[in-house]
Design an enzyme around this catalytic site. Structure first.
Site, PDB file in Angstrom:
ATOM      1  N   ARG A  77      -9.874   4.951   3.158  1.00 60.11           N
ATOM      2  CA  ARG A  77      -9.252   6.092   3.449  1.00 60.11           C
ATOM      3  C   ARG A  77      -9.839   7.391   3.877  1.00 60.11           C
ATOM      4  O   ARG A  77      -9.594   7.997   4.898  1.00 60.11           O
ATOM      5  CB  ARG A  77      -7.869   6.393   2.813  1.00 60.11           C
ATOM      6  CG  ARG A  77      -6.717   5.437   2.940  1.00 60.11           C
ATOM      7  CD  ARG A  77      -5.678   5.667   1.689  1.00 60.11           C
ATOM      8  NE  ARG A  77      -4.814   4.810   1.986  1.00 60.11           N
ATOM      9  CZ  ARG A  77      -3.644   4.417   1.257  1.00 60.11           C
ATOM     10  NH1 ARG A  77      -3.421   5.166   0.267  1.00 60.11           N
ATOM     11  NH2 ARG A  77      -2.545   3.629   1.531  1.00 60.11           N
ATOM     12  N   TYR A  81      -4.257   2.109  10.634  1.00 59.65           N
ATOM     13  CA  TYR A  81      -4.687   1.195   9.770  1.00 59.65           C
ATOM     14  C   TYR A  81      -4.951   1.946   8.123  1.00 59.65           C
ATOM     15  O   TYR A  81      -5.322   3.418   8.234  1.00 59.65           O
ATOM     16  CB  TYR A  81      -5.799   0.383   9.942  1.00 59.65           C
ATOM     17  CG  TYR A  81      -7.147   0.706  10.603  1.00 59.65           C
ATOM     18  CD1 TYR A  81      -7.587   2.000  10.341  1.00 59.65           C
ATOM     19  CD2 TYR A  81      -7.855  -0.219  10.964  1.00 59.65           C
ATOM     20  CE1 TYR A  81      -8.712   2.375  10.837  1.00 59.65           C
ATOM     21  CE2 TYR A  81      -9.212   0.216  11.657  1.00 59.65           C
ATOM     22  CZ  TYR A  81      -9.521   1.351  11.337  1.00 59.65           C
ATOM     23  OH  TYR A  81     -11.040   1.730  11.758  1.00 59.65           O
ATOM     24  N   GLU A  82      -5.058   1.276   7.205  1.00 63.18           N
ATOM     25  CA  GLU A  82      -5.321   1.755   6.108  1.00 63.18           C
ATOM     26  C   GLU A  82      -4.094   2.838   5.456  1.00 63.18           C
ATOM     27  O   GLU A  82      -4.298   3.494   4.682  1.00 63.18           O
ATOM     28  CB  GLU A  82      -6.834   2.411   5.627  1.00 63.18           C
ATOM     29  CG  GLU A  82      -7.870   1.726   6.289  1.00 63.18           C
ATOM     30  CD  GLU A  82      -8.121   0.310   5.521  1.00 63.18           C
ATOM     31  OE1 GLU A  82      -7.569   0.253   4.429  1.00 63.18           O
ATOM     32  OE2 GLU A  82      -8.645  -0.454   6.209  1.00 63.18           O
ATOM     33  N   GLY A  83      -2.970   2.411   5.842  1.00 64.58           N
ATOM     34  CA  GLY A  83      -1.926   3.129   5.668  1.00 64.58           C
ATOM     35  C   GLY A  83      -1.556   4.186   6.594  1.00 64.58           C
ATOM     36  O   GLY A  83      -2.215   5.109   6.938  1.00 64.58           O
ATOM     37  N   GLN A 121       0.925   8.111   4.510  1.00 64.42           N
ATOM     38  CA  GLN A 121      -0.073   9.224   3.918  1.00 64.42           C
ATOM     39  C   GLN A 121       0.724  10.441   3.642  1.00 64.42           C
ATOM     40  O   GLN A 121       0.545  11.274   2.428  1.00 64.42           O
ATOM     41  CB  GLN A 121      -1.197   9.668   4.525  1.00 64.42           C
ATOM     42  CG  GLN A 121      -2.123   8.676   5.535  1.00 64.42           C
ATOM     43  CD  GLN A 121      -2.770   7.830   4.271  1.00 64.42           C
ATOM     44  OE1 GLN A 121      -3.356   8.183   3.187  1.00 64.42           O
ATOM     45  NE2 GLN A 121      -2.739   6.480   4.195  1.00 64.42           N
TER      46      GLN A 121
END
Length: 591
Positions: free
Chosen positions: A294, A434-436, A441
């Site tokens: 992240r 991506y990655e959340g 977030q």
């Protein structure tokens, strides 16, 4: 074709003048002397501009291709990967016992920006490997570390992270991939994963997949998930490669951007895997990788904006269009360059002030991570944990926005593929997802991070901002920074107070404002960075240790951010305080 030049002077300014690395108590920082960091950044810049950047445009056009179960990267990628390996770039901050150089993560982050700006799709092969290494370092046995890490550090082998499934994205508790225990201690992994970056390619001898799956006895939801090491080729006791494992690529996803990276559907058909870490604790171990990822994605957000901005500046200074309203700036030519026009200046200043502020924010976060890992500093760990969703969410939102602004400078030519500006926009777009995804977030920030440790970390952040403003009392040169930062910080505190007063009784009141809170926090963080940079530039100017033009530009750019962007904090606060009523007013069937 777009150009790229590494921002070595700006990175050096941050390392040496703002963060004063050699004066730090963090182990390894004393070795980061100006000549040394300059040499490392210069070499990274040569690789980036001479090898990686030229492949960015061609790699985007060619993309990856699949033939049967083999995936081939664009022309030139294999040779570039060899150059990356030979330079030892992946091991910059990794332990020496596994072939790394054990330099601070801070320096690796600065180098990472250069690589990502030059060719984001290419850098992902190395970036995913680095994340997988971090997970194995944190949770692996000594045997697993000895088996996998030396060749992953050298990039002879690469790594991936396998989370998402066709029916389960953010809600990982829904995954169906199964892990059946075997008599020899291994597991048979069966299931399908999608959106797996660098899942299959032709640049490494082996690919080490880290796979989330459910083993028997774990129960429902995320509590039943374990993490497994599943190599493409099984590894023999002597470290040589054995038989092909039961993992194959099903397809390459056709994407909007990052075409040079093979984003794959991966099929696990009774593949042999080994438990990484504790059984049913896979989410905890995967988050070691996710948190690093992240921060890396937040870096991608501003790094793409940085590359796009460089090209927009060149175009604005060379493209002749119209006349300056104050009189001809180019009387011998048929028109003046675009950069004479105030609205072009506004767009460029938006980009420049964001990129430089975000660069400082990300490197500051890297110092907090170094303090966490090298000193065991729990306060630093809490602070960087609080700010990680901001680094990822705010910077990728604004990075995409800045890339669009850079494209806009080109007018119609920015929409034409041959100029290359479209690629920056398309590549930057994935970083918001991506990655959340960024909405997640924001929910993480408001729903989890604010209250963590009893609110200790957010209060520490407010104290840090307060101390920064107090440190410059009586310095009139700093008033444009400290006054704006104070006001923005009070607005952030007011937003937090609103959540405290209303969130428990009506959770929607907090969650409806979470995205605005993430952006409000982001602006305060960049305001803090600009205050620090302005002071450092002023001191360096007085000491004669920096190019006056550089220092003056830095101060002027900071003033712009404080005057033109910090006022957005009031807007975000007003939205937050409007509550959930208007957000939740419609029933589902009214949309």
């Amino acid at each position: 074709m777009p150009i790229y030049n590494a921002p070595v002077s700006d990175l050096q300014f941050l390392l040496q003048d703002v963060f004063k690395v050699t004066q730090s108590d963090i182990p390894g920082y004393a070795d980061l002397e100006r000549d040394f960091t300059g040499a490392v950044l210069d070499e990274a810049g040569k690789l980036a501009s001479g090898v990686l950047a030229p492949l960015n445009f061609s790699g985007d056009r060619e993309g990856c291709r699949i033939e049967g179960t083999e995936v081939f990267t664009p022309k030139g990628f294999k040779e570039a990967f060899e150059a990356l390996k030979e330079g030892g770039w992946n091991g910059l901050d990794l332990p020496e016992e596994y072939g790394g150089q054990n330099l601070p993560y801070l320096l690796a982050t600065a180098v990472g920006e250069i690589m990502v700006s030059a060719n984001m799709a290419f850098n992902m092969y190395q970036g995913l490997t680095h994340g997988a290494i971090s997970a194995i370092l944190a949770a692996g046995t000594e045997e697993q570390k000895a088996t996998y890490l030396p060749k992953m550090t050298s990039l002879e082998w690469t790594g991936t992270m396998n989370l998402t499934e066709p029916h389960a994205g953010t809600d990982l508790g829904m995954i169906r991939t199964k892990a059946e225990p075997q008599a020899d201690g291994s597991y048979k992994i069966t299931g399908t994963k999608i959106f797996i970056s660098a899942g299959e390619h032709d640049m490494a001898e082996n690919i080490i997949h880290l796979v989330l799956a459910k083993a028997p006895g774990g129960g429902e939801g995320t509590k039943g998930i374990s993490l497994f090491i599943v190599p493409k080729f099984l590894v023999n006791a002597d470290g040589s490669l054995g038989a092909r494992n039961g993992v194959t690529v099903g397809n390459i996803e056709e994407k909007m951007g990052i075409h040079g990276n093979a984003t794959c559907v991966m099929n696990y058909d009774g593949a042999t895997g080994w438990l990484l870490g504790e059984l049913h604790k896979g989410m905890k171990h995967m988050f070691v990788m996710m948190n690093e990822a992240r921060v890396g994605v937040g870096l991608q957000g501003y790094a793409q904006a940085a590359a796009a901005y460089q090209n927009a500046v060149v175009y604005a200074t060379e493209r002749l269009q119209g006349r300056a309203v104050t009189g001809k700036a180019n009387p011998e030519g048929p028109a003046d360059p675009l950069i004479v026009h105030p609205d072009i200046r506004r767009a460029l200043m938006d980009q420049k002030s964001f990129v430089e502020g975000a660069r400082a924010f990300t490197l500051w976060a890297a110092t907090l991570l170094d303090r966490t890992h090298r000193l065991g500093d729990k306060d630093a760990e809490g602070l960087v944990s609080l700010l990680t969703p901001v680094i990822k969410g705010f910077q990728t939102d604004k990075g995409f926005e800045s890339a669009v602004q850079a494209q806009q400078i080109y007018g119609g030519h920015g929409y034409i593929e041959e100029q290359g500006m479209s690629q920056f926009v398309r590549d930057a777009r994935i970083a918001m997802i991506y990655e959340g995804a960024n909405g997640i977030q924001a929910l993480d920030l408001v729903g989890r991070k604010l209250a963590s440790d009893g609110g200790k970390n957010v209060m520490a952040f407010f104290d840090l901002v307060k101390a920064e403003c107090k440190a410059h009392e009586g310095d009139d040169r700093m008033k444009p920074f400290t006054e704006a930062l104070k006001a923005a910080s009070k607005q952030l505190q007011a937003a937090g107070m609103y959540f405290m007063q209303n969130g428990m009784a009506n959770p929607n009141a907090a969650l409806s404002g979470s995205y605005d809170f993430m952006h409000l926090t982001g602006h305060v963080c960049l305001g803090l960075m600009w205050t620090r940079m302005a002071k450092a530039a002023t001191e360096a100017l007085e000491a004669g240790t920096v190019d006056p033009a550089f220092a003056e530009a830095k101060i002027a750019t900071g003033r712009y951010y404080m005057a033109r962007h910090l006022p957005a904090c009031a807007m975000h606060l007003a939205r937050i305080e409007s509550g959930a009523g208007t957000v939740m007013a419609l029933s589902a069937d009214q949309f």
